[in-house]
Design an enzyme around this catalytic site. Structure first.
Site, PDB file in Angstrom:
ATOM      1  N   ASN A 178     -33.212  89.703  40.287  1.00  0.00           N
ATOM      2  CA  ASN A 178     -33.220  89.469  41.737  1.00  0.00           C
ATOM      3  C   ASN A 178     -34.617  89.273  42.327  1.00  0.00           C
ATOM      4  O   ASN A 178     -34.759  88.698  43.402  1.00  0.00           O
ATOM      5  CB  ASN A 178     -32.440  90.570  42.464  1.00  0.00           C
ATOM      6  N   CYS A 230     -32.244  95.924  45.255  1.00  0.00           N
ATOM      7  CA  CYS A 230     -32.085  97.360  45.018  1.00  0.00           C
ATOM      8  C   CYS A 230     -32.260  98.126  46.318  1.00  0.00           C
ATOM      9  O   CYS A 230     -31.716  99.210  46.480  1.00  0.00           O
ATOM     10  CB  CYS A 230     -33.105  97.824  43.995  1.00  0.00           C
ATOM     11  N   GLU A 286     -43.740 102.668  40.693  1.00  0.00           N
ATOM     12  CA  GLU A 286     -44.517 101.436  40.548  1.00  0.00           C
ATOM     13  C   GLU A 286     -45.268 101.194  41.849  1.00  0.00           C
ATOM     14  O   GLU A 286     -45.113 101.927  42.815  1.00  0.00           O
ATOM     15  CB  GLU A 286     -43.579 100.278  40.230  1.00  0.00           C
TER      16      GLU A 286
END
Ligand code: NAD
Length: 491
Positions: free
Chosen positions: A148, A279, A458
């Site tokens: 995505n 997400c 991240e």
């Protein structure tokens, strides 16, 4: 189109391929890509392991120079790459351009960070002794990602991993392989030595081989919670470091004092941007009872006007679903939702006009959704919004927290006390105040709690913890044996 191993474009040893198709027009075949297996992965890992010995010794700021050039080339190729990305995974050009901007930002951030990979020094407990610590690279990193964000998400992992002195084998999603090959071209053209970055295409077979390979020391994964947990348990057996970015079921709360137009713009973008296939997408909307009915009517009116279509058309606001499997999954959740709650908008596939040749689902809204409903709890990953009613701030936060996921969250309120309570009490890795659940910036930590992650972040400075180990150094210049905890004990 091929794998990229040791600086060469090569077929899979298996001779097998898979097709990548345009989800807006399934008759449009983008190409055949190698359906790789463990032997291909082993070739790529060996190339990366060979190059690690020299890449890790290149001064970090020199590695940064290459990453900066990569950022420049991403920028130069932005329009071409945006079109490639939209064609293969469907989201609109506005969004794919944004996807590339994230990679540009990450490249420049990682480049500057190569001059700032700070360690710590601390006083020694013994005389004539110095204590220091610094980051060291780990080795070959295996990067496995979803489709995505075909450029942005890989960039969050790959560019910091390279900055730290690691080498990389990338197994992209089989729904976005073309973008991965452009990623490889850009790193090559930026001057990255052959073998430092490798791409192996394929599905779970290739991904699993990458996880298992003994020379792969770290796994960076983005994808579903089911796959992530399986990878984590495999990595546990192998004692391998693994960072997981997994699913979400993100809630936007709208309180009765909120700027409703602002909240409306937020939920339209959060729920239906990227066709809900993020997400961080807003998949639950929690409305205070004081504005519930009014806001719902504003929302259904606005959502019904969203323009579905091919993402390459500038007029399109909502693109297609990525593939047949996802389409089937979304439609089956819509069927489940119809048995649980009230469907007040959409609730079906759109096959009108040219859309009959692609995978389109109308923006869908369910109301009267209760926490025990599956459409409230399970990640659908499509343009489906579940709306629940709250009687108070505490109730709204409790509803938001009634989830096995914990990625993103949002609250719209003009009340500063309510905002700070939400910041403190909402269980999520990210909380937005008066902004939608999507909108992460490259230089801030990104990730989630509960079923979304495994404790890593991240983005920002935190990603460097994933791709480095700490080396602690003691320099004793006393000229005699000093025994910590013994020579300095009080007895
Ligand atoms: P997926 O889990 O099916 O696949 C993700 C990747 O894992 C793919 O490259 C796939 O080939 C590979 N894979 C599958 N099985 C594997 C195995 N056994 N071993 C190793 N690799 C394997 O996910 P998807 O459908 O591609 O992506 C959608 C999911 O990704 C959603 O759940 C979404 O929430 C999540 N996602 C999370 C983030 C985040 O940052 N938290 C970002 C984007 C997407």
């Amino acid at each position: 189109m091929k794998n990229y191993i040791d600086g060469l474009w090569c077929e899979s040893r298996t001779g097998r391929t898979f097709q990548n198709i345009n989800p807006a027009r399934t008759a449009d075949v983008i190409g055949e890509f190698p359906l790789s297996d463990a032997a291909d992965v082993a070739d790529a890992v060996q190339a990366a392991a060979n190059q690690y010995t020299t890449w890790r010794l290149l001064p970090a700021p020199k590695r940064g120079d290459i990453l900066r050039r990569a950022g420049d080339i991403f920028s130069e190729r932005r329009e071409e790459l945006a079109r490639i990305m939209t064609r293969e995974m469907g989201k609109t050009l506005v969004e794919t351009r944004g996807d590339i901007q994230e990679a540009i930002d990450t490249a420049y951030y990682a480049a500057t960070e190569t001059r700032r990979l700070f360690g710590y020094t601390a006083p020694s407990e013994l005389p004539n002794k110095m204590n220091l610590s610094f980051r060291t690279p780990i080795g070959v990193c295996g990067i496995i990602t979803a489709w995505n964000f075909p450029i942005a998400v890989p960039s969050w992992k790959i560019l910091p991993a390279l900055a730290c002195g690691n080498t990389v084998v990338f197994k992209p999603s089989d729904d976005s392989p073309h973008s991965a090959n452009i990623f490889a071209e850009i790193l090559r053209d930026a001057g990255l030595p052959e073998g430092v970055f490798n791409v192996v295409h394929g599905t779970a077979e290739a991904g699993s081989a990458l996880v298992s390979h003994p020379l792969v020391k770290v796994i960076g994964f983005t994808g579903s919670t089911t796959t992530g947990k399986a990878i984590a348990s495999h990595c546990g057996e192998l004692n391998k470091k693994v960072s997981l970015e997994m699913g979400g079921k993100n809630a936007q709360i709208v309180m009765d004092d909120a700027d409703l137009q602002l909240a409306l713009n937020g939920v339209l973008w959060g729920a239906f941007g990227t066709t809900g296939q993020r997400c961080t997408a807003t998949s639950r909307l929690i409305l205070h009872e004081g504005i519930h009915d009014r806001f719902l009517s504003m929302l259904t009116d606005a959502a019904s006007k969203l323009v579905l279509g091919d993402g390459t058309m500038e007029s399109t606001q909502v693109g297609p679903i990525v593939n047949q499997r996802q389409l089937d999954k979304i439609l089956s959740y819509i069927d489940i939702g119809k048995t649980e709650a009230d469907c007040i908008l959409g609730g079906e596939r759109d096959v009108s006009g040219e859309k009959q040749g692609g995978y389109f689902v109308k923006p869908t809204i369910f109301t009267n959704v209760k926490p025990e409903h599956r459409i409230f709890q399970e990640e659908i990953f499509g343009p489906v919004l579940s709306v629940a009613k709250a009687v108070s701030l505490e109730h709204a936060i409790a509803l938001a927290n009634d989830s096995s996921y914990g990625l993103s969250s949002s609250i719209y309120t003009r009340n500063v006390d309510a905002a700070f309570r939400a910041i403190r009490d909402v269980e999520a890795g990210i909380t937005y105040i008066n902004a939608p659940t999507i909108g992460a910036e490259a230089h801030m930590p990104f990730g989630g709690i509960k079923g979304t992650g495994n404790g890593h972040r991240e983005g920002g400075w935190t990603v460097f913890d994933i791709f480095t180990e700490w080396k602690t150094v003691y320099v004793d210049y006393s000229g005699h044996l000093q025994r910590a905890q013994i020579d300095n004990s009080s007895e």
